[in-house]
Motif scaffolding. Structure first.
Motif, PDB file in Angstrom:
ATOM      1  N   LEU A 110       0.828  -1.194   0.000  1.00  0.00           N
ATOM      2  CA  LEU A 110       0.000   0.000   0.000  1.00  0.00           C
ATOM      3  C   LEU A 110       0.868   1.251   0.000  1.00  0.00           C
ATOM      4  N   GLY A 111       0.344   2.329  -0.565  1.00  0.00           N
ATOM      5  CA  GLY A 111       1.133   3.555  -0.688  1.00  0.00           C
ATOM      6  C   GLY A 111       1.432   4.213   0.635  1.00  0.00           C
ATOM      7  N   TYR A 112       0.523   4.065   1.614  1.00  0.00           N
ATOM      8  CA  TYR A 112       0.706   4.680   2.927  1.00  0.00           C
ATOM      9  C   TYR A 112       0.762   3.587   3.995  1.00  0.00           C
ATOM     10  N   GLN A 113       1.733   3.735   4.886  1.00  0.00           N
ATOM     11  CA  GLN A 113       1.916   2.799   5.992  1.00  0.00           C
ATOM     12  C   GLN A 113       1.918   3.566   7.302  1.00  0.00           C
ATOM     13  N   THR A 114       1.839   2.833   8.414  1.00  0.00           N
ATOM     14  CA  THR A 114       1.829   3.463   9.740  1.00  0.00           C
ATOM     15  C   THR A 114       3.032   2.986  10.555  1.00  0.00           C
ATOM     16  N   ARG A 115       3.693   3.948  11.180  1.00  0.00           N
ATOM     17  CA  ARG A 115       4.842   3.636  12.036  1.00  0.00           C
ATOM     18  C   ARG A 115       4.543   4.083  13.470  1.00  0.00           C
ATOM     19  N   GLU A 116       4.841   3.203  14.414  1.00  0.00           N
ATOM     20  CA  GLU A 116       4.707   3.534  15.842  1.00  0.00           C
ATOM     21  C   GLU A 116       6.081   3.853  16.408  1.00  0.00           C
ATOM     22  N   ASP A 117       6.219   5.006  17.066  1.00  0.00           N
ATOM     23  CA  ASP A 117       7.475   5.423  17.690  1.00  0.00           C
ATOM     24  C   ASP A 117       7.282   5.547  19.189  1.00  0.00           C
ATOM     25  N   ASN A 118       8.198   4.955  19.963  1.00  0.00           N
ATOM     26  CA  ASN A 118       8.175   5.043  21.421  1.00  0.00           C
ATOM     27  C   ASN A 118       9.494   5.608  21.930  1.00  0.00           C
ATOM     28  N   ARG A 119       9.399   6.407  22.980  1.00  0.00           N
ATOM     29  CA  ARG A 119      10.591   6.950  23.631  1.00  0.00           C
ATOM     30  C   ARG A 119      10.391   6.885  25.140  1.00  0.00           C
ATOM     31  N   SER A 120      11.434   6.392  25.837  1.00  0.00           N
ATOM     32  CA  SER A 120      11.416   6.322  27.297  1.00  0.00           C
ATOM     33  C   SER A 120      12.649   7.013  27.839  1.00  0.00           C
ATOM     34  N   ASP A 121      12.429   8.008  28.712  1.00  0.00           N
ATOM     35  CA  ASP A 121      13.529   8.687  29.408  1.00  0.00           C
ATOM     36  C   ASP A 121      13.591   8.135  30.816  1.00  0.00           C
ATOM     37  N   LEU A 122      14.710   7.487  31.138  1.00  0.00           N
ATOM     38  CA  LEU A 122      14.821   6.695  32.363  1.00  0.00           C
ATOM     39  C   LEU A 122      15.725   7.359  33.388  1.00  0.00           C
ATOM     40  N   GLY A 123      15.419   7.133  34.654  1.00  0.00           N
ATOM     41  CA  GLY A 123      16.272   7.627  35.724  1.00  0.00           C
ATOM     42  C   GLY A 123      15.938   6.945  37.037  1.00  0.00           C
ATOM     43  N   GLY A 124      16.929   6.745  37.891  1.00  0.00           N
ATOM     44  CA  GLY A 124      16.678   6.133  39.179  1.00  0.00           C
ATOM     45  C   GLY A 124      17.954   5.760  39.905  1.00  0.00           C
ATOM     46  N   LEU A 125      17.853   5.624  41.219  1.00  0.00           N
ATOM     47  CA  LEU A 125      18.989   5.279  42.065  1.00  0.00           C
ATOM     48  C   LEU A 125      19.114   3.764  42.225  1.00  0.00           C
ATOM     49  N   GLY A 126      20.344   3.312  42.421  1.00  0.00           N
ATOM     50  CA  GLY A 126      20.613   1.905  42.711  1.00  0.00           C
ATOM     51  C   GLY A 126      21.739   1.793  43.719  1.00  0.00           C
ATOM     52  N   PHE A 127      21.875   0.627  44.333  1.00  0.00           N
ATOM     53  CA  PHE A 127      22.887   0.417  45.363  1.00  0.00           C
ATOM     54  C   PHE A 127      23.544  -0.951  45.187  1.00  0.00           C
ATOM     55  N   ASN A 128      24.777  -1.037  45.657  1.00  0.00           N
ATOM     56  CA  ASN A 128      25.518  -2.294  45.635  1.00  0.00           C
ATOM     57  C   ASN A 128      26.367  -2.357  46.898  1.00  0.00           C
ATOM     58  N   PHE A 129      26.338  -3.490  47.580  1.00  0.00           N
ATOM     59  CA  PHE A 129      27.088  -3.669  48.822  1.00  0.00           C
ATOM     60  C   PHE A 129      28.045  -4.845  48.653  1.00  0.00           C
ATOM     61  N   GLY A 130      29.249  -4.710  49.210  1.00  0.00           N
ATOM     62  CA  GLY A 130      30.244  -5.749  49.001  1.00  0.00           C
ATOM     63  C   GLY A 130      31.143  -5.982  50.199  1.00  0.00           C
TER      64      GLY A 130
END
Length: 437
Positions: free
Chosen positions: A199-219
């Motif tokens: 078909l001459g016209y198609q549909t595109r889905e675009d997704n964007r996620s901006d991520l952020g968060g704290l994490g911890f590691n103990f040793g």
């Protein structure tokens, strides 16, 4: 010291230009992408083990490694300041039941610093946490293109670590890190008329996620002399479950295709994710546990084993619903070590070279079409002394890894890869007691 800093930042600038192409793996389509190895070239060259620790190399995987005692070669006044930068290049062959292709990536891996403050040590730096980079297309039995998937981005990690030596044998440490990044992907479902004409016209889905968060590691680290020459080293780390905040956008575009298959956008409509509770979501990053042990003769040889397990089955992301995909608990078994012919040889450069090698067997935690995605790697490397005089602890490290990921079963893709890794591990003294004759 200025020359060393110039070397570090030149390497950083060169490799940073490739940082957005951290992977070419089709398996980075899922979750938050392919998880990057969070360690140095030295670690990776020994199969990925993190149990080994000394005073002149960074260990990014266990914060307890930053604590330690002063060195006799520095008159028992301090340990060296360590600053290190690393990058890598990967050549990948992708194989499926219908054909094969080749691709490559070049990436920045880490920029890290360690500063000793008596028995306390402080570390900080930047490294990629995950990478997304895929270009996938599906065709039907007639050879007509049916789907096209594109993705890029990833999550980065900046961290601050503290390690303290409780006794000559026991150290504890903790890391706080901030994870941030952007993941973008697009999907096109191609439609045909009854004559199998696009078909001459198609549909595109675009997704964007901006991520952020704290994490911890103990040793924790524990070392013990078990004979006049041999030393036992053990390591333990735990990262509790954390959440990444994801701010999401989604749009639908009407597109046309030119003769080369390139997409031309006609118009775009933004989706109202807030109305369905998906404008802001939480991604669950599962907990991880690592334990390791090894034995060796200090400054001569070492052999160790690491085992890591992660509750990947708890991973969740409400924004996407994957078909024929699930997550299971992941684990990695690493074996490796090193050998130094004579670390303090005055003649014969190669007697002071560190020769490293190792193996790793990994169950990634990703399950596609009821097939567990596994990974295997065999690695080896060299630690090349580059300093002289008071700077003789500095070194350049080269690592090689051969391996494979995935399978061609169930119409999946197998990756055969060759990784070349390079780092500079530079040591210096910033604080010295003045002496008067």
């Amino acid at each position: 010291m200025i020359n060393k800093l110039i070397m570090v930042f030149v390497c950083l600038l060169v490799t940073q230009s490739y940082a957005q192409e951290g992977t070419a793996s089709p398996y980075s389509f899922y979750g938050i992408g392919s998880l990057n190895f969070k360690g140095t070239v030295e670690n990776r060259s020994m199969g990925g083990i993190s149990v080994y620790n000394d005073s002149i190399h960074l260990n990014l995987r266990n914060p307890a490694a930053y604590g330690g005692k002063n060195l006799s070669v520095y008159n028992n006044e301090s340990r060296p300041i360590i600053y290190s930068v690393g990058g890598s290049h990967s050549d990948i062959k992708l194989t499926s039941n219908s054909g094969s292709d080749k691709t490559s990536t070049t990436t920045f891996d880490y920029l890290s610093f360690a500063i000793p403050l008596g028995k306390l040590g402080v570390g900080f730096g930047l490294l990629p946490y995950s990478s997304v980079g895929y270009k996938l297309e599906n065709s039907n039995s007639l050879g007509n293109l049916t789907q096209r998937y594109r993705g890029q981005g990833g999550v980065n990690k900046t961290y601050l670590s503290f390690g303290y030596q409780i006794t000559n044998e026991l150290s504890f440490g903790a890391t706080a890190d901030y994870n941030f990044g952007t993941i973008e992907n697009s999907t096109v479902e191609f439609l045909y008329n009854t004559n199998d004409e696009l078909l001459g016209y198609q549909t595109r889905e675009d997704n964007r996620s901006d991520l952020g968060g704290l994490g911890f590691n103990f040793g924790a680290y524990y070392t013990k002399k078990i004979s006049e020459k041999l030393e036992l080293q053990t390591s333990l780390t735990y990262s509790p479950e954390t959440k990444l905040r994801s701010r999401n956008t989604r749009s639908f575009s009407t597109i046309t295709l030119d003769g080369l298959g390139n997409e031309n956008e006609i118009n775009t409509v933004e989706s109202d994710l807030a109305s369905v509770g998906l404008e802001t979501t939480n991604l669950i990053i599962p907990s991880k546990f690592n334990i390791g042990a090894g034995i060796g003769e200090p400054r001569k040889w070492f052999a160790g084993v690491d085992f890591t397990t992660q509750n990947t089955s708890n991973f969740s992301n409400r924004l996407y619903n994957y078909q024929n995909v699930s997550f299971e608990n992941a684990n990695t078994l690493s074996l490796g070590g090193f050998y130094i012919p004579k670390f303090n040889a005055f003649s014969g450069y190669f007697k002071r070279v560190v020769y490293r090698g190792g193996l790793r067997f990994e169950k990634t935690g990703l399950k596609v079409n009821n097939e567990s995605i596994r990974e295997f790697g065999i690695s080896f490397g060299l630690g090349l002394p580059v300093g002289s005089g008071k700077d003789f602890f500095s070194n350049a490290n080269i690592g090689f890894e051969l391996g494979k990921r995935g399978t061609t079963n169930q119409n999946l893709i197998r990756e055969n890869f060759v990784n070349l890794k390079f780092s500079l591990s530079l040591n210096d003294r910033w604080f010295q007691k003045r002496k008067y004759n």
